[in-house]
Design an enzyme around this catalytic site. Structure first.
Site, PDB file in Angstrom:
ATOM      1  N   ASP A   6       2.951  -5.347  -4.619  1.00  0.00           N
ATOM      2  CA  ASP A   6       2.274  -4.250  -3.936  1.00  0.00           C
ATOM      3  C   ASP A   6       0.881  -4.769  -3.575  1.00  0.00           C
ATOM      4  OD1 ASP A   6       1.660  -1.662  -2.958  1.00  0.00           O
ATOM      5  OD2 ASP A   6       0.838  -1.053  -4.889  1.00  0.00           O
ATOM      6  N   SER A   7       0.188  -4.050  -2.710  1.00  0.00           N
ATOM      7  CA  SER A   7      -1.194  -4.431  -2.435  1.00  0.00           C
ATOM      8  C   SER A   7      -2.058  -4.265  -3.675  1.00  0.00           C
ATOM      9  CB  SER A   7      -1.759  -3.593  -1.283  1.00  0.00           C
ATOM     10  OG  SER A   7      -1.741  -2.214  -1.615  1.00  0.00           O
ATOM     11  N   GLY A  39      -2.614  -0.337   4.465  1.00  0.00           N
ATOM     12  CA  GLY A  39      -2.304   0.744   5.396  1.00  0.00           C
ATOM     13  C   GLY A  39      -3.016   0.675   6.735  1.00  0.00           C
ATOM     14  N   CYS A  91       6.158  -0.814  -2.655  1.00  0.00           N
ATOM     15  CA  CYS A  91       5.113  -0.339  -1.739  1.00  0.00           C
ATOM     16  C   CYS A  91       5.797   0.213  -0.507  1.00  0.00           C
ATOM     17  CB  CYS A  91       4.187  -1.498  -1.378  1.00  0.00           C
ATOM     18  SG  CYS A  91       2.978  -1.128  -0.089  1.00  0.00           S
ATOM     19  N   ASN A  92       5.503   1.452  -0.157  1.00  0.00           N
ATOM     20  CA  ASN A  92       6.112   2.050   1.027  1.00  0.00           C
ATOM     21  C   ASN A  92       5.674   1.342   2.302  1.00  0.00           C
ATOM     22  OD1 ASN A  92       5.784   4.585  -1.039  1.00  0.00           O
ATOM     23  ND2 ASN A  92       7.657   4.731   0.166  1.00  0.00           N
ATOM     24  N   THR A  93       4.376   1.031   2.410  1.00  0.00           N
ATOM     25  CA  THR A  93       3.867   0.396   3.622  1.00  0.00           C
ATOM     26  C   THR A  93       4.532  -0.954   3.850  1.00  0.00           C
ATOM     27  OG1 THR A  93       1.736   1.511   3.446  1.00  0.00           O
ATOM     28  CG2 THR A  93       1.791  -0.507   4.743  1.00  0.00           C
ATOM     29  N   CYS A  98       4.148   7.916  -1.598  1.00  0.00           N
ATOM     30  CA  CYS A  98       3.374   6.689  -1.774  1.00  0.00           C
ATOM     31  C   CYS A  98       3.491   6.323  -3.240  1.00  0.00           C
ATOM     32  CB  CYS A  98       1.912   6.905  -1.381  1.00  0.00           C
ATOM     33  SG  CYS A  98       0.796   5.536  -1.804  1.00  0.00           S
ATOM     34  N   THR A  99       3.765   5.060  -3.528  1.00  0.00           N
ATOM     35  CA  THR A  99       3.990   4.681  -4.930  1.00  0.00           C
ATOM     36  C   THR A  99       2.778   4.952  -5.804  1.00  0.00           C
ATOM     37  OG1 THR A  99       3.425   2.379  -4.384  1.00  0.00           O
ATOM     38  CG2 THR A  99       5.758   2.970  -4.378  1.00  0.00           C
ATOM     39  N   HIS A 100       1.568   4.880  -5.231  1.00  0.00           N
ATOM     40  CA  HIS A 100       0.372   5.206  -6.012  1.00  0.00           C
ATOM     41  C   HIS A 100       0.417   6.640  -6.541  1.00  0.00           C
ATOM     42  CE1 HIS A 100      -1.407   1.573  -4.241  1.00  0.00           C
ATOM     43  NE2 HIS A 100      -2.422   1.704  -5.067  1.00  0.00           N
TER      44      HIS A 100
END
Length: 252
Positions: A7-8, A40, A70-72, A177-179
Site C-alpha cells: 500500500d502507499s 490518490g 489499496c483501492n487506488t 478505502c482500506t485506511h
C-alpha cells in the site's frame, strides 16, 4: 509461507492484522511508499510507477503471494503488477465490499476518497452488484491522510461530516478505502443514532482469505516474522501505525 502486502501507507494494516489472526505462523512482508504517498492525487501513470516500485520491493522478498491492499493501486495498477509478477507470484487486488453490502437490498452508503466517489470504477461496481439497493456515495476528503498520520481531531471532524451526509436509516456501509477500516469503531459510533443496526463492510478478511487460497507456498509454515519495507528500505513500523490496534497486533 510468506505473504506480502503493499500500500502507499498504513492502509494495509487491517489486512495484515487479519492475516496475523488467521495464520500467526505466516512470515509477513509489508511494503509501503512513504516517499511517494499519497497516491490518490497522482496521474494514472505515476500511480502505476509507484505501485510497481513497491510491488518489486516486495517481490525481492520472494513471497508466496502479494496482496495489493489499496483501492487506488488496485484500480489503476493491478494489471501492470500482475503482468510483471504473475505467474511466479499470485497477485490479489482489493475490491470495495459493495456486492455483500448490497446483497439484501435496502439503503447502502459507500464512504470513499473523492477520487473514487463517482468514478467509473465505483459506478460500475454499483451497476453490477447493487442495482437492487438504494446507494448513497459519500466522499471523505482528507480522511485517508488523517488516518495515515493519526490526526485524531481531524479524523473526528471528517467522520462527523461524512456521517451527516449519510442518509438516516442506512442499513449497510461500505468502507471504500482500506485506511477507513482502521476507524470502524469510530464510524459505527458516529452513525449509531441515525442508522441503528448499521453493518459495516470492509475488504480485509476477504482479500486475505483469497491470498491464502492462491498462495503457492515454498514453505508450508513460517516463524511468524515481520519485514517492513518503506520505499524499499527495511525499517520498523512507523509510530502512527502503532497508534492503531491492528498495528500493535503485528508486534505480538
Amino acid at each position: 509461507m510468506k505473504i506480502a502486502l503493499m500500500d502507499s501507507g498504513i492502509g494495509l494494516l487491517p489486512a495484515a492484522a487479519v492475516l496475523r489472526e488467521l495464520r500467526p505462523d505466516v512470515d509477513m512482508v509489508l511494503s509501503q511508499d512513504p516517499d511517494g504517498m499519497p497516491w490518490g492525487p497522482r496521474t494514472t501513470e505515476d500511480i502505476v510507477a509507484h505501485a510497481l516500485a513497491v510491488a518489486r520491493a516486495a517481490a525481492e522478498q520472494k513471497p508466496d503471494a502479494l496482496v495489493v491492499a489499496c483501492n487506488t493501486a488496485s484500480v489503476h495498477a493491478l494489471d501492470a503488477i500482475r503482468a510483471e509478477l504473475e505467474p511466479d507470484i499470485p497477485v490479489i487486488g482489493t475490491v470495495p465490499a459493495i456486492k455483500p453490502a448490497a446483497a439484501d437490498g435496502g439503503s447502502v452508503a459507500i464512504w470513499a476518497t473523492p477520487a473514487t466517489t463517482g468514478s467509473a470504477y465505483q459506478r460500475g461496481l454499483i451497476r453490477d452488484f447493487a442495482s437492487g439497493a438504494d446507494v448513497a456515495e459519500i466522499p471523505c476528503p482528507g480522511l485517508a491522510d488523517a488516518v495515515e498520520y493519526a490526526r485524531s481531531e481531524q479524523i473526528a471532524e471528517i467522520v462527523a461530516a461524512a456521517a451527516a451526509q449519510t442518509p438516516a436509516g442506512t442499513r449497510a456501509l461500505v468502507l471504500g478505502c482500506t485506511h477507513y477500516e482502521l476507524l470502524a469503531a469510530e464510524i459505527a459510533t458516529a452513525l449509531a443514532d441515525s442508522c441503528p443496526g448499521l453493518r459495516l463492510f470492509g475488504s480485509a478478511r476477504a482479500v486475505v482469505e483469497q491470498a491464502l487460497r492462491r498462495a503457492r507456498p515454498l514453505r508450508e509454515t513460517g516463524e511468524g516474522t515481520l519485514t517492513v519495507l518503506r520505499s524499499g528500505r527495511e525499517e520498523s513500523l512507523p509510530a502512527e501505525a502503532l497508534s492503531y490496534p491492528e498495528g500493535r497486533s503485528l508486534l505480538g
